[in-house]
Scaffold this active site. Structure first.
Site, PDB file in Angstrom:
ATOM      1  N   ASN A   1     -25.577 -60.430 -22.721  1.00 21.82           N
ATOM      2  CA  ASN A   1     -26.399 -60.536 -23.925  1.00 21.82           C
ATOM      3  C   ASN A   1     -27.352 -61.724 -23.842  1.00 21.82           C
ATOM      4  O   ASN A   1     -28.543 -61.616 -24.163  1.00 21.82           O
ATOM      5  CB  ASN A   1     -25.507 -60.714 -25.162  1.00 21.82           C
ATOM      6  CG  ASN A   1     -24.827 -59.440 -25.604  1.00 21.82           C
ATOM      7  OD1 ASN A   1     -25.147 -58.353 -25.145  1.00 21.82           O
ATOM      8  ND2 ASN A   1     -23.869 -59.571 -26.506  1.00 21.82           N
TER       9      ASN A   1
ATOM     10  N   ARG B   1     -32.460 -43.115 -24.286  1.00 16.97           N
ATOM     11  CA  ARG B   1     -31.635 -43.562 -23.158  1.00 16.97           C
ATOM     12  C   ARG B   1     -30.653 -42.449 -22.856  1.00 16.97           C
ATOM     13  O   ARG B   1     -30.111 -41.824 -23.762  1.00 16.97           O
ATOM     14  CB  ARG B   1     -30.860 -44.834 -23.491  1.00 16.97           C
ATOM     15  CG  ARG B   1     -31.707 -46.032 -23.877  1.00 16.97           C
ATOM     16  CD  ARG B   1     -30.836 -47.276 -24.042  1.00 16.97           C
ATOM     17  NE  ARG B   1     -31.496 -48.326 -24.776  1.00 16.97           N
ATOM     18  CZ  ARG B   1     -32.314 -49.222 -24.248  1.00 16.97           C
ATOM     19  NH1 ARG B   1     -32.573 -49.164 -22.951  1.00 16.97           N
ATOM     20  NH2 ARG B   1     -32.875 -50.149 -24.988  1.00 16.97           N
TER      21      ARG B   1
ATOM     22  N   ARG C   1     -36.463 -50.311 -23.193  1.00 15.87           N
ATOM     23  CA  ARG C   1     -36.332 -51.560 -22.438  1.00 15.87           C
ATOM     24  C   ARG C   1     -35.154 -51.543 -21.474  1.00 15.87           C
ATOM     25  O   ARG C   1     -34.027 -51.223 -21.846  1.00 15.87           O
ATOM     26  CB  ARG C   1     -36.188 -52.735 -23.402  1.00 15.87           C
ATOM     27  CG  ARG C   1     -36.103 -54.083 -22.717  1.00 15.87           C
ATOM     28  CD  ARG C   1     -36.078 -55.186 -23.742  1.00 15.87           C
ATOM     29  NE  ARG C   1     -37.392 -55.388 -24.348  1.00 15.87           N
ATOM     30  CZ  ARG C   1     -37.579 -55.781 -25.601  1.00 15.87           C
ATOM     31  NH1 ARG C   1     -36.544 -55.966 -26.390  1.00 15.87           N
ATOM     32  NH2 ARG C   1     -38.805 -55.971 -26.064  1.00 15.87           N
TER      33      ARG C   1
ATOM     34  N   HIS D   1     -38.056 -43.744 -30.993  1.00 14.14           N
ATOM     35  CA  HIS D   1     -36.670 -44.196 -30.994  1.00 14.14           C
ATOM     36  C   HIS D   1     -35.769 -43.238 -31.764  1.00 14.14           C
ATOM     37  O   HIS D   1     -34.550 -43.382 -31.750  1.00 14.14           O
ATOM     38  CB  HIS D   1     -36.607 -45.597 -31.618  1.00 14.14           C
ATOM     39  CG  HIS D   1     -35.281 -46.275 -31.506  1.00 14.14           C
ATOM     40  ND1 HIS D   1     -34.480 -46.539 -32.599  1.00 14.14           N
ATOM     41  CD2 HIS D   1     -34.605 -46.754 -30.435  1.00 14.14           C
ATOM     42  CE1 HIS D   1     -33.376 -47.138 -32.208  1.00 14.14           C
ATOM     43  NE2 HIS D   1     -33.420 -47.286 -30.895  1.00 14.14           N
TER      44      HIS D   1
ATOM     45  N   TYR E   1     -19.772 -46.493 -28.248  1.00 14.14           N
ATOM     46  CA  TYR E   1     -20.700 -46.841 -29.322  1.00 14.14           C
ATOM     47  C   TYR E   1     -20.271 -46.104 -30.582  1.00 14.14           C
ATOM     48  O   TYR E   1     -20.040 -44.887 -30.547  1.00 14.14           O
ATOM     49  CB  TYR E   1     -22.129 -46.406 -28.983  1.00 14.14           C
ATOM     50  CG  TYR E   1     -22.927 -47.366 -28.141  1.00 14.14           C
ATOM     51  CD1 TYR E   1     -22.323 -48.130 -27.148  1.00 14.14           C
ATOM     52  CD2 TYR E   1     -24.297 -47.491 -28.312  1.00 14.14           C
ATOM     53  CE1 TYR E   1     -23.068 -48.991 -26.360  1.00 14.14           C
ATOM     54  CE2 TYR E   1     -25.052 -48.353 -27.529  1.00 14.14           C
ATOM     55  CZ  TYR E   1     -24.431 -49.095 -26.544  1.00 14.14           C
ATOM     56  OH  TYR E   1     -25.167 -49.948 -25.764  1.00 14.14           O
TER      57      TYR E   1
END
EC number: 2.7.4.1
Length: 736
Positions: free
Chosen positions: A82, A419, A449, A479, A512
């Site tokens: 991170n 992604r 990114r 997104h 997630y």
């Protein structure tokens, strides 16, 4: 905003000055003194310091002795990763704005230079704390479990000989020492690479020379001394040694005829944020590929050196790399603790969270006798609200797209991809559908990114299979998480939809926390058709019924709902706002929440990461509470709930409350319609906010405090464990 983007998503019904109007309508409030009596409160917290506070919460999990040991190791690795990204993007961006004179004070009123100074000071403290947690807490605890991060001098002769043979066979051939002398300029040091600064002496002339040696990043960061399967069972020792230490003790092989005087490890972090001028790029793929090559040569923003470094070598590195003194981080070896993921992956069930198995949604199992439920039939019965990883991704979203690809009645599939994984069954399903003659549209966001190269690869593979691949709208990242399947049923076409909060990524869906909606509701289908037409063609005046879409209507739509709660409160009706997001930064939304608080509306914010909202300030935000939940799963869902006079309104979707999401991305929220789903999410949010649930609390001074034990020292409820148990109970009840 880019002019074309503004044209495509422009909305003349929403005043352009609305955000400014929202902010100046707030009354003045008396600043409150902090603990030292000298801290005047602004109404916004600094976003960069708030991000560092988030990473400090990750570090608190690594410090927790009650947590499973290898999970603590994993949190140490996550913290390091991170912080690397924070420096590569946020610190690098701030330095670039300062250098170009474009930086302005933050919303918290902090000057750019002061903000950078605060960031570096806080980052120094955090990195020292991180290293201390590893060396003084986690490393000894690992040793007590027979897992050692060892040094060369602590190894027996057999182990040394084995590692020496391995070095000769597997490492030595790929090493490249680079001398620094009048004939050899100081070499380029790539970002995030681990290096050895080596000083050697010519035994004839006595002259000392400098060389740089890159530690190969294609090899594991920590090398298993006893073989790849060591440490997989309790009672069996597992020893690991840093790769750079194995290289260091064999440096004489790389400099034959020279005397190795000393060696020191160091590491550089560079600006790796991409800048693609899309207006000038005839081909976005080609422009991005060129920028990816330039990424490796961004200016340095951080230098990490081992604490035993020779001051002369340190000065050399600082001078040649062009970093400031405050950008030098002196830390105990080993550097780059991302490599601890090698240890966290050890298969020791007693040192990990209990293994969990995601269950198929009960609504997909309804009336089904086959192993694979008919997702389309289930969607026709009712909307299906999914909660991953508690609900299986593979038997819901993945099955939805795989069945669509195989179903001869399906005419078209439209899909966004932000992604995805390297072995994505989602991409495979789209390719299968295109090869079988279906119309397939894939909107691939190649500017996601650090996934840019992977997405370029997938875009080309999809194109080669006959998929219509588009890259969205110039100036905006796409997104939103959307799937649309058009199926012929009799004499009509029915649209089946999925709208989610997370990526179409089967691997990350296992850890997630995300929400998704499977529905064949006609309004949602019409909305998605209009949105996909915007993304692939020209449809600037599309209107939506069940969706809020950024950058056109999402911010204004949410603020309208907040204003409606204020009106309900003034009318004596039930009023409440609960928002669960990854980040809360947008000033217009925050100011709307402040107005709601001032009107007496109870506002709750559940935020994983950054929060610029300052809760609990008298006269401003005394009715606002902010909580944060971190754990084994990454909290990733976005939920927006409004009391609405006793008839709750709930949205889920892809947007965080940040400028980039609301102004520079295509985001979508969908309003739930099934009363059972709405009640389930409202109840879930209440569970997150319950005083008996473990969480971090934010106070009006910007300080986060962990609440994970009650007054008697008993652990509070971990909501993620509670949800796992809840799904197991539901499955057991269904079987009975």
């Amino acid at each position: 905003m880019d002019s074309l983007a503004a044209q495509t998503f422009g909305d003349s019904d929403v005043p352009a000055s609305r955000a400014t109007q929202d902010r100046i309508e707030l009354p003045d409030f008396e600043p409150t003194l902090g603990p030292e009596g000298d801290f005047a409160l602004d109404r916004f917290l600094d976003r960069e310091i708030s991000w560092l506070d988030f990473n400090a919460r990750v570090l608190e999990l690594a410090e927790d002795p009650d947590l499973f040991l290898l999970e603590r190791v994993q949190f140490l690795s996550i913290f390091a990763s991170n912080l690397d990204e924070f420096f590569m993007v946020r610190v690098a961006g701030l330095k670039r704005r300062i250098a170009t004179g474009l930086a302005v004070p933050s919303a918290a009123g902090v000057s750019p230079r002061d903000q950078l100074d605060h960031i570096l000071e806080a980052a120094h403290q955090l990195q020292r704390r991180h290293a201390k947690v590893f060396s003084e807490q986690v490393r000894p605890a690992l040793a007590a479990e027979g897992i050692a991060v060892t040094r060369w001098g602590e190894l027996d002769e057999d182990a040394r000989q084995g590692l020496s043979r391995w070095f000769t066979d597997q490492v030595f051939p790929i090493l490249t020492p680079l001398a620094v002398d009048p004939a050899h300029p100081f070499p380029y040091i790539s970002g995030l690479s681990l290096n050895l600064a080596v000083v050697v002496r010519n035994p004839v002339s006595g002259k000392e020379l400098f060389a740089r040696l890159k530690v190969p990043d294609q090899l594991p960061r920590l090398i298993s001394v006893d073989g790849p399967r060591a440490g997989h069972t309790p009672g069996r020792p597992a020893r690991f040694i840093p790769l750079e230490e194995v290289i260091a003790v064999h440096l004489e092989h790389l400099f034959p005829g020279m005397e190795v005087v000393e060696h020191h490890s160091f590491r550089v972090t560079r600006n790796e944020d991409l800048e693609v001028e899309e207006d000038d790029a005839e081909n976005l793929l080609q422009a991005l590929e060129k920028e990816l090559l330039r990424r490796r040569f961004g200016p340095p923003v951080r230098l990490e050196v081992a604490s035993d470094i020779n001051p002369a070598v340190r000065r050399l590195l600082v001078r040649e790399l062009g970093v400031e003194e405050e950008e030098v981080f002196t830390l105990p070896a080993p550097l780059d603790l991302r490599g601890l993921n090698v240890i966290s992956g050890i298969e020791r069930a007693d040192l990990h969270y209990p293994r969990h198995l995601a269950h198929t949604s009960r609504f997909l199992n309804e009336s089904e006798t086959s192993k694979a439920a008919n997702v389309f039939a289930a969607m026709r019965r009712r909307d299906i609200l999914l909660h991953h990883p508690y609900d299986s991704f593979s038997t819901s979203v993945q099955a939805f797209l795989e069945q669509a690809a195989a179903d001869p009645k399906v005419q078209a599939i439209k899909q966004t991809l932000y992604r995805t994984s390297g072995d994505s069954p989602i991409v495979d399903a789209l390719i299968d559908a295109a090869e079988s003659g279906k119309q397939v549209l894939a909107l691939v966001e190649i500017k996601a990114r650090f996934d840019e190269q992977a997405n370029i690869t997938w875009a080309r593979k999809l194109e080669q299979a006959g998929v219509h691949v588009v890259y969205g709208i110039v100036g905006l990242k796409t997104h939103s998480k959307l799937s649309l399947v058009v199926r012929r049923e009799g004499d009509r076409l029915r649209r089946y939809c999925h709208i989610g909060t997370g990526n179409y990524h089967p691997r990350t869906a296992r850890y997630y926390e995300d929400l998704g909606l499977l529905t064949c509701d006609d309004q949602v289908g019409e909305d998605l058709s209009r949105l996909f037409n915007q993304l692939s063609g020209y449809a600037p005046r599309s209107a939506f019924k069940r969706l809020l879409v950024a950058p056109r209507s999402l911010r204004s739509g949410l603020i309208d709902h907040i204003e409606q709660e204020i009106a309900h409160r003034k009318a004596g009706l039930a009023a409440r706002v609960v928002i669960k997001v990854n980040s809360m930064v947008d000033e217009a939304v925050i100011d709307a929440l402040y107005r709601a608080s001032q009107a007496g509306v109870q506002v709750d914010v559940i935020v994983r990461g950054i929060c610029a909202l300052r809760p609990g300030v008298p006269g401003l935000s005394e009715n606002i509470r902010v909580r944060s939940v971190l754990g084994r799963f990454l909290e990733h869902s976005r939920v927006f709930a409004f009391g609405n006079a006793g008839q709750p309104i709930v949205y889920i979707g892809s947007a965080d409350m940040m400028h980039r999401n609301l102004d520079r991305r295509v985001e979508a929220l969908v309003r739930l319609s099934n009363r059972e789903d709405i009640a389930e999410l409202v109840s879930l949010l209440d569970r997150y906010l319950d005083p008996g649930t473990a969480s971090w609390h934010l106070d009006n001074a910007g300080v986060w405090t962990r609440h994970h034990k009650d007054a008697d020292g008993r652990p509070l409820t971990d909501i993620q464990s509670w949800l796992l148990d809840s799904r197991s109970r539901q499955r057991g009840a269904a079987r009975r």
